[in-house]
Scaffold this motif. Structure first.
Motif, PDB file in Angstrom:
ATOM      1  N   SER A  42       0.826  -1.208   0.000  1.00 30.45           N
ATOM      2  CA  SER A  42       0.000   0.000   0.000  1.00 30.45           C
ATOM      3  C   SER A  42       0.858   1.253   0.000  1.00 30.45           C
ATOM      4  O   SER A  42       0.585   2.216  -0.721  1.00 30.45           O
ATOM      5  CB  SER A  42      -0.911   0.028   1.231  1.00 30.45           C
ATOM      6  OG  SER A  42      -1.460  -1.223   1.456  1.00 30.45           O
ATOM      7  N   LEU A  43       1.905   1.222   0.808  1.00 27.34           N
ATOM      8  CA  LEU A  43       2.783   2.374   0.879  1.00 27.34           C
ATOM      9  C   LEU A  43       3.399   2.630  -0.495  1.00 27.34           C
ATOM     10  O   LEU A  43       3.501   3.773  -0.941  1.00 27.34           O
ATOM     11  CB  LEU A  43       3.871   2.136   1.933  1.00 27.34           C
ATOM     12  CG  LEU A  43       4.642   3.369   2.386  1.00 27.34           C
ATOM     13  CD1 LEU A  43       3.685   4.418   2.921  1.00 27.34           C
ATOM     14  CD2 LEU A  43       5.653   3.004   3.471  1.00 27.34           C
ATOM     15  N   GLY A  44       3.770   1.545  -1.165  1.00 31.40           N
ATOM     16  CA  GLY A  44       4.333   1.663  -2.514  1.00 31.40           C
ATOM     17  C   GLY A  44       3.356   2.320  -3.464  1.00 31.40           C
ATOM     18  O   GLY A  44       3.713   3.233  -4.220  1.00 31.40           O
ATOM     19  N   ILE A  45       2.096   1.868  -3.402  1.00 29.59           N
ATOM     20  CA  ILE A  45       1.083   2.415  -4.308  1.00 29.59           C
ATOM     21  C   ILE A  45       0.860   3.907  -4.030  1.00 29.59           C
ATOM     22  O   ILE A  45       0.846   4.732  -4.947  1.00 29.59           O
ATOM     23  CB  ILE A  45      -0.238   1.631  -4.167  1.00 29.59           C
ATOM     24  CG1 ILE A  45      -0.038   0.204  -4.682  1.00 29.59           C
ATOM     25  CG2 ILE A  45      -1.357   2.321  -4.944  1.00 29.59           C
ATOM     26  CD1 ILE A  45      -1.226  -0.697  -4.451  1.00 29.59           C
ATOM     27  N   VAL A  46       0.723   4.220  -2.721  1.00 24.53           N
ATOM     28  CA  VAL A  46       0.485   5.622  -2.371  1.00 24.53           C
ATOM     29  C   VAL A  46       1.655   6.492  -2.820  1.00 24.53           C
ATOM     30  O   VAL A  46       1.480   7.574  -3.389  1.00 24.53           O
ATOM     31  CB  VAL A  46       0.260   5.761  -0.842  1.00 24.53           C
ATOM     32  CG1 VAL A  46       0.212   7.223  -0.445  1.00 24.53           C
ATOM     33  CG2 VAL A  46      -1.027   5.069  -0.431  1.00 24.53           C
ATOM     34  N   GLN A  47       2.858   5.975  -2.589  1.00 27.15           N
ATOM     35  CA  GLN A  47       4.060   6.707  -2.970  1.00 27.15           C
ATOM     36  C   GLN A  47       4.102   6.950  -4.475  1.00 27.15           C
ATOM     37  O   GLN A  47       4.381   8.045  -4.938  1.00 27.15           O
ATOM     38  CB  GLN A  47       5.287   5.878  -2.585  1.00 27.15           C
ATOM     39  CG  GLN A  47       6.199   6.583  -1.619  1.00 27.15           C
ATOM     40  CD  GLN A  47       7.232   5.632  -1.067  1.00 27.15           C
ATOM     41  OE1 GLN A  47       6.909   4.514  -0.668  1.00 27.15           O
ATOM     42  NE2 GLN A  47       8.475   6.059  -1.066  1.00 27.15           N
ATOM     43  N   GLY A  86       3.967  10.402  -6.566  1.00 27.68           N
ATOM     44  CA  GLY A  86       5.283  10.657  -7.146  1.00 27.68           C
ATOM     45  C   GLY A  86       6.416  10.599  -6.147  1.00 27.68           C
ATOM     46  O   GLY A  86       7.519  11.043  -6.423  1.00 27.68           O
ATOM     47  N   GLY A  87       6.159  10.091  -4.981  1.00 29.70           N
ATOM     48  CA  GLY A  87       7.223   9.847  -4.015  1.00 29.70           C
ATOM     49  C   GLY A  87       7.803  11.093  -3.378  1.00 29.70           C
ATOM     50  O   GLY A  87       8.863  11.046  -2.782  1.00 29.70           O
ATOM     51  N   LEU A 133       0.326  19.220  10.163  1.00 29.30           N
ATOM     52  CA  LEU A 133       1.660  19.557   9.682  1.00 29.30           C
ATOM     53  C   LEU A 133       1.617  20.316   8.368  1.00 29.30           C
ATOM     54  O   LEU A 133       2.594  20.956   7.979  1.00 29.30           O
ATOM     55  CB  LEU A 133       2.497  18.285   9.488  1.00 29.30           C
ATOM     56  CG  LEU A 133       2.723  17.410  10.718  1.00 29.30           C
ATOM     57  CD1 LEU A 133       3.420  16.119  10.327  1.00 29.30           C
ATOM     58  CD2 LEU A 133       3.528  18.173  11.758  1.00 29.30           C
ATOM     59  N   GLN A 134       0.492  20.175   7.668  1.00 31.01           N
ATOM     60  CA  GLN A 134       0.346  20.754   6.332  1.00 31.01           C
ATOM     61  C   GLN A 134       1.374  20.237   5.334  1.00 31.01           C
ATOM     62  O   GLN A 134       1.683  20.885   4.339  1.00 31.01           O
ATOM     63  CB  GLN A 134       0.383  22.289   6.403  1.00 31.01           C
ATOM     64  CG  GLN A 134      -0.958  22.880   6.850  1.00 31.01           C
ATOM     65  CD  GLN A 134      -2.103  22.545   5.908  1.00 31.01           C
ATOM     66  OE1 GLN A 134      -2.092  22.889   4.740  1.00 31.01           O
ATOM     67  NE2 GLN A 134      -3.088  21.785   6.409  1.00 31.01           N
ATOM     68  N   SER A 135       1.923  19.076   5.655  1.00 32.55           N
ATOM     69  CA  SER A 135       2.793  18.410   4.689  1.00 32.55           C
ATOM     70  C   SER A 135       2.805  16.939   5.046  1.00 32.55           C
ATOM     71  O   SER A 135       2.590  16.577   6.202  1.00 32.55           O
ATOM     72  CB  SER A 135       4.219  18.965   4.750  1.00 32.55           C
ATOM     73  OG  SER A 135       4.852  18.512   5.932  1.00 32.55           O
ATOM     74  N   ALA A 136       3.001  16.111   4.016  1.00 36.78           N
ATOM     75  CA  ALA A 136       3.034  14.682   4.282  1.00 36.78           C
ATOM     76  C   ALA A 136       4.032  14.024   3.364  1.00 36.78           C
ATOM     77  O   ALA A 136       4.004  14.213   2.155  1.00 36.78           O
ATOM     78  CB  ALA A 136       1.639  14.089   4.074  1.00 36.78           C
ATOM     79  N   ARG A 137       4.927  13.249   4.001  1.00 39.69           N
ATOM     80  CA  ARG A 137       5.861  12.465   3.187  1.00 39.69           C
ATOM     81  C   ARG A 137       5.503  11.002   3.410  1.00 39.69           C
ATOM     82  O   ARG A 137       4.832  10.661   4.397  1.00 39.69           O
ATOM     83  CB  ARG A 137       7.295  12.791   3.575  1.00 39.69           C
ATOM     84  CG  ARG A 137       7.526  12.640   5.013  1.00 39.69           C
ATOM     85  CD  ARG A 137       8.730  13.367   5.553  1.00 39.69           C
ATOM     86  NE  ARG A 137       8.674  13.252   6.999  1.00 39.69           N
ATOM     87  CZ  ARG A 137       9.083  12.177   7.671  1.00 39.69           C
ATOM     88  NH1 ARG A 137       9.610  11.156   7.027  1.00 39.69           N
ATOM     89  NH2 ARG A 137       8.940  12.123   8.969  1.00 39.69           N
ATOM     90  N   PRO A 138       5.951  10.146   2.517  1.00 40.31           N
ATOM     91  CA  PRO A 138       5.538   8.734   2.598  1.00 40.31           C
ATOM     92  C   PRO A 138       5.881   8.073   3.935  1.00 40.31           C
ATOM     93  O   PRO A 138       5.163   7.180   4.376  1.00 40.31           O
ATOM     94  CB  PRO A 138       6.314   8.078   1.456  1.00 40.31           C
ATOM     95  CG  PRO A 138       6.511   9.176   0.465  1.00 40.31           C
ATOM     96  CD  PRO A 138       6.693  10.427   1.270  1.00 40.31           C
TER      97      PRO A 138
END
Lengths: 332, 499
Positions: A147-152, A156-157, A248-253
């Motif tokens: 799932s993490l892979g798909i979301v990433q 676009g990662g 946080l108004q930002s999200a990384r994988p």
């Protein structure tokens, strides 16, 4: 009985419930209360910054994000589903999508859709664990990674930023002086507590974790109950991730990394049995409060990160050890 | 008795748990080359005494002599080193290992620390052969039936060449045929000079196999006697401290229309072409050797395992059953054979166990109505005189008989038309057994149809209106009451007579 967890619980016929002593039960509940009190006293004593409204509110806010996951994770442990390791992925799903979809569909639909998709990940976990009988550790690890892979790949990662200041204001805001995030956590905890301790679904969850075969032979839909625990956890993580993203108004994988460990630690330290059949949301939350306060005191005292890790690791091992010891002693 | 022929001498053994005195000043001695039975109701202290004997519990006071010298055992390994072996009622083996590996678990023959597999298999085969058990030592243990696993357990103890062997209800999962085989083995072991401690509720077996019997009651030793000086009635008197007049009180009930009918049931593996019907007010016995497929049929009717052929009707209407909840909806209830494994949820209270199958009916907007939940349990606790009379008590703290009553109550709450009882009185004491039979009698008097699976022929003969005998997955024609005799049933069960 196809997965390891069930085999474990099938073989250990003598379980902690046999101890049957109300005194032991009260002690174990009160024990955590005393531990929390001790941390508070110690914290106030050694660090002037600890017992201030600002610091406690900070602890409460950061606790709330994990706390939502803890509520869900309690169901997984109680149902005999060991643990859900896909939490980092479902949190990332909630955070990334609830920010990333904002420009397309608006903040509220984005949040709802993000949580819904996280729930879908939980459904996949649930089907694999509950219906197909794959070991939960392996299933959730696998599903989480996928799932993490798909979301990433979908985003676009890279880091996703929020584009709706109003939703950020809401998530960071306060109602009657209490942070909104904390209120949401409390609401979810109440719903979770009601579900586990007062509803038929909760009774079924306890029965499934307590004795899978007997629950099955009592017409309890054990597979659905087990699967449901993973859906509940994923929905909770999705909400938690969404709130985290908005705050946080930002999200990384990798935004959710470590949350599975914090949640499992809290639940186990709270005395919820890792083998299932025993536990409650308030217990898990007491475990959470203890762990969070302890961490906070260590941070304020400048305890180095490796030592903090050492302490938390020792806590989780100790809690599981106590659980196992209680089961053994209960053999009488 | 001289010290030399005294295998075991326990003097003044007491064991106290917080708040409970489980054993009080018990004297117990066993001679080499004898079978010494220990009888008593559940809770009389048999298990505690045996746990003291095998090193699991240290006695609070008292001394233990083994083979004439005083010993102190701190853990089961100490007892094993002294040549004491225990065969538990519940299987204590590793399902994923082979039979041979289980028999020699922890003592596998090896050379240069390499396992000598062929030798181990040959030795296991020899032991099994000596025991008259037709079990392949290469088979994975988990693939065996419970009764075969029990034989493996006995083979494991026997292969260790013990001085004292303790058997706890060894026949509870064996059919009469297998029991006879076990007794041959026990006599052989006795003649080899092994001291055998034999714990059983089955007094007939005790009379048959034991040389001496010790009766325990409420943690005290009541009496030790040579077996030829006592009768079953006499033992029961000593065990319960009162007379149990009628062991099988069958109340004649009005027999009505057919309620459950099964036709040509097959699961493609363990049973084939099973047909029978049960009428309202009737008790249909389902018996046969263990492993004949009785439990499998019951589990399939209840939706716990799939059928590949056949039909099930309730009150003349065909029903499709794919899960226990379908079965409950159709009015079928099942009290399983393995009470601890399938019957009770140990961490839950009597109340929570009883309401489990019908929880949905007790809820409003998903919330369990506490008063309904409580009063349901309280009603059954009173009706069945479940002891202690406290619905909030954790069910695993009750005696076997009271647990069983709670499991039956659980199913009555679902208001079934047909109740299937699988070995309902296994491992429960004499008093509880009579109570359970009494309950069954009341149920059929109220018009319920009951299917009772039992390996105990006196029970089958005493309670049932008709009896179906199973052998190797096939069912006989039902025998009616006047056709019933132990000989007839055994003949059908062992295949000496074709029905």
């Amino acid at each position: 009985m196809t997965d390891t967890a069930m085999e474990i619980s099938g073989v250990t016929r003598n379980d902690r419930f046999t101890r049957g002593s109300k005194l032991a039960d009260m002690l174990s509940k009160a024990g955590l209360g005393f531990a929390i009190l001790a941390v508070v006293l110690y914290g106030s004593f050694v660090s002037p910054a600890f017992f201030t409204a600002g610091n406690l509110l900070n602890v409460l806010t950061s606790m709330s994000i994990v706390g939502i996951v803890v509520v869900g994770m309690t169901f997984v442990l109680v149902a005999g589903g060991l643990a859900d390791l896909s939490v980092p992925a479902t949190i990332a799903c909630g955070a990334i999508l609830s920010l990333g979809l904002q420009p397309m569909i608006g903040p509220v639909p984005a949040f709802v859709l993000a949580v819904g998709l996280a729930g879908l990940i939980g459904l996949l976990n649930g089907v694999l664990v509950g219906y197909i009988g794959i070991n939960p550790i392996i299933a959730t690890l696998g599903v989480g990674t996928i799932s993490l892979g798909i979301v990433q790949a979908a985003v676009g990662g890279v880091i996703v930023y929020g584009s709706n200041p109003a939703s950020a204001e809401f998530a960071k805001g306060r109602l009657f002086g209490i942070p909104v995030v904390v209120l949401i956590f409390l609401a979810i905890a109440l719903v979770g507590h009601f579900l586990l301790s007062r509803s038929f679904w909760g009774r079924w969850t306890l029965a499934t974790g307590g004795n899978y075969s007997a629950a099955e032979a009592s017409a309890v839909p054990v597979k659905a109950v087990k699967a449901g625990a993973f859906v509940i956890t994923a929905l909770a993580s999705g909400i938690s991730g969404g709130l985290l993203g908005l705050t946080l108004q930002s999200a990384r994988p990798l935004i959710g990394a470590g949350y599975e460990f914090s949640a499992i630690t809290a639940v186990v330290v709270g005395g919820v049995s890792i083998i299932g059949g025993f536990g409650s949301v308030p217990r898990a939350i007491a475990g959470l409060i203890f762990v969070q306060l302890l961490t906070n005191v260590m941070v304020l005292n400048g305890v180095r990160t490796p030592i903090q890790g050492f302490v938390l690791g020792a806590l989780i091992v100790g809690a599981v050890g106590v659980d196992a010891a209680l089961r053994k002693r209960g053999g009488a | 008795m001289t010290a030399a022929d005294c295998a075991l001498d326990m003097r003044g053994i007491s064991k106290t748990f917080p708040g409970v005195k489980a054993l009080s000043n018990v004297n117990f001695s066993v001679k080499f080359g004898t079978v010494h039975a220990v009888v008593g109701e559940n809770g009389a202290g048999k298990s505690t005494l045996m746990k003291v004997l095998n090193g699991s519990y240290a006695p609070t006071s008292g001394t233990i002599h083994v083979g004439g010298s005083e010993v102190r055992m701190r853990r089961p390994a100490d007892a094993q080193a002294l040549g004491i072996r225990m065969v538990h009622q519940e299987i204590n083996l590793v399902p994923d290992l082979t039979v041979a590996e289980n028999v020699y678990l922890g003592r596998m023959p090896a050379r240069w620390s390499l396992l000598r597999k062929s030798e181990m298999i040959a030795r296991a085969a020899a032991v099994l052969d000596e025991l008259g058990a037709a079990i392949n030592p290469r088979e994975r243990l988990g693939n065996l039936s419970i009764s075969q696993q029990q034989l493996v357990e006995i083979a494991k103890a026997y292969a260790a060449k013990p001085r004292i062997i303790v058997l706890d209800e060894p026949t509870s999962s064996l059919s009469e045929h297998e029991t006879a085989a076990l007794f041959r083995i026990l006599r052989k072991m006795r003649d080899d000079g092994i001291a055998i401690v034999y714990i059983s509720h089955r007094l007939k077996e005790v009379l048959e196999i034991a040389d001496e019997v010790t009766v325990l009651r409420d943690g005290s030793m009541i009496e030790t006697r040579p077996i030829h000086g006592i009768t079953a009635a006499g033992m029961i008197r000593l065990m319960v401290g009162r007379e149990v007049s009628n062991v099988f009180p069958k109340s004649p009930a009005e027999i009505g229309n057919s309620v459950l009918r099964v036709d040509g049931l097959s699961d493609g593996l363990r049973f084939r072409d099973i047909s029978f019907d049960v009428k309202a007010g009737e008790i249909l016995g389902l018996t046969g050797l263990v492993g004949a497929g009785r439990t499998e049929v019951a589990r399939a009717i209840f939706g716990l395992s799939p059928l590949i052929e056949g039909s099930i009707s309730v009150n003349g209407r065909k029903v499709s059953i794919n899960s226990p909840s379908d079965a409950v909806k159709a009015g079928i209830a099942y009290v399983p054979e393995d009470r601890k494994g399938d019957g009770i949820v140990p961490g839950m209270s009597i109340r929570e166990n009883i309401s489990l199958p019908i929880l949905r009916r007790l809820t409003r907007f998903g919330r369990i109505r506490r008063s309904a939940d409580r009063s349901l349990a309280a009603g059954y606790v009173k009706q069945f005189s479940i002891s202690p009379p406290d619905g909030e008590r954790r069910i695993n703290l009750l005696s076997g008989g009271n647990q069983q009553k709670a499991v039956i109550a659980k199913w009555l709450a679902a208001n079934p038309r047909v109740l299937i009882l699988d070995e309902p009185t296994r491992g429960v004491d004499v008093g509880a057994k009579a109570e359970i039979h009494h309950i069954i009698g009341q149920l059929v008097a109220g018009g319920m149809a009951v299917v009772m699976i039992s390996s105990e022929l006196p029970e089958i003969l005493g309670v049932c209106d008709r009896v179906v005998v199973m052998r190797d997955g096939h069912a006989s024609q039902p025998l009616v009451r006047r056709e019933l005799s132990e000989e007839r049933i055994m003949a059908l069960a062992t295949g000496e007579e074709i029905a």
